[in-house]
Enzyme design. Structure first.
Site, mmCIF file in Angstrom:
data_model
loop_
_atom_site.group_PDB
_atom_site.id
_atom_site.type_symbol
_atom_site.label_atom_id
_atom_site.label_comp_id
_atom_site.label_asym_id
_atom_site.label_seq_id
_atom_site.Cartn_x
_atom_site.Cartn_y
_atom_site.Cartn_z
ATOM 1 N N SER A 22 0.805 -1.224 0.000
ATOM 2 C CA SER A 22 0.000 0.000 0.000
ATOM 3 C C SER A 22 0.836 1.271 0.000
ATOM 4 O O SER A 22 0.316 2.352 -0.286
ATOM 5 C CB SER A 22 -0.947 0.014 1.208
ATOM 6 O OG SER A 22 -0.257 0.341 2.393
ATOM 7 N N LYS B 28 1.243 4.469 7.163
ATOM 8 C CA LYS B 28 0.543 5.339 6.215
ATOM 9 C C LYS B 28 1.197 6.720 6.208
ATOM 10 O O LYS B 28 1.998 7.059 7.078
ATOM 11 C CB LYS B 28 -0.940 5.492 6.580
ATOM 12 C CG LYS B 28 -1.714 4.175 6.685
ATOM 13 C CD LYS B 28 -1.797 3.439 5.360
ATOM 14 C CE LYS B 28 -2.413 2.060 5.536
ATOM 15 N NZ LYS B 28 -2.325 1.254 4.297
#
Length: 208
Positions: free
Chosen positions: A34, A83
């Site tokens: 991701s 993230k």
């Protein structure tokens, strides 16, 4: 067999080692896709190994837009995820599917986080703004593989070397910069929301 002296030495130093990794710095391997191409690009055969800076968070240093952080997964509570911080308190962010609303005002004490590869990321576009108290560390430095060795820089700066090949490195840096530019273009910043100080934050294998 270990002697009594060596056992005592291990017992003496163990609390210091545990405390250092818990409150200062630790090293972890990044798994998942991701955060491509920032981490684990397809051109690398290895998972990236990163230095995690817990001290910055524990000491109350600001969390800024563009920081790459590790945090407790707000959905799968036993997992830690990595993230990028897209928006801080007071910002308005234009969301991506599957989030049900087009625009979101980030409330006080929260941030908006996303993966650099949005179509492979479970992030704020799925679960919304997350409490800053879930942030555990900032990611600072790639130490493996060796051809990617170097610090993680702010979005406005050029990325670290990503491949053995200079041409491939240039292409990957361009892709990373373009993703960051697109993320930033979706955020309306406010003067009071340039950063957030987590000094009063409550206690609340790393996956991308």
């Amino acid at each position: 067999m270990p002697t009594a002296k060596s056992v005592l030495r291990i017992l003496y130093w163990t609390p210091f080692a545990v405390g250092f990794t818990q409150y200062f710095y630790t090293v972890k391997t990044i798994k998942g896709r991701s955060m491509q191409p920032t981490f684990n690009p397809d051109t690398s055969a290895w998972n990236d190994v990163i230095i995690f800076d817990r001290f910055s968070v524990n000491s109350g240093k600001p969390i800024l837009r563009g920081d790459i952080v590790s945090l407790k997964d707000p959905v799968r509570h036993k997992r830690t995820i990595v993230k990028r911080v897209i928006a801080v308190p007071g910002d308005v962010v234009k969301t991506l599917p599957p989030y049900p609303h087009t625009d979101v005002l980030i409330p006080e004490g929260h941030i908006w986080v996303e993966g650099d590869e949005p179509f492979r990321s479970l992030d704020s576009n799925s679960f919304g703004p997350i409490p800053i108290a879930l942030v555990e560390a900032k990611l600072r430095y790639i130490i493996w593989p060796l051809h990617r060795l170097g610090p993680l820089r702010r979005p406005a700066s050029s990325s670290t070397a990503l491949t053995d090949s200079l041409e491939s490195m240039k292409n990957l840096e361009s892709a990373t910069t373009e993703r960051e530019r697109q993320q930033q273009s979706r955020v309306t910043e406010t003067a009071s929301a340039s950063c957030h100080n987590p000094a009063n934050r409550h206690a609340a294998e790393t996956q991308c």
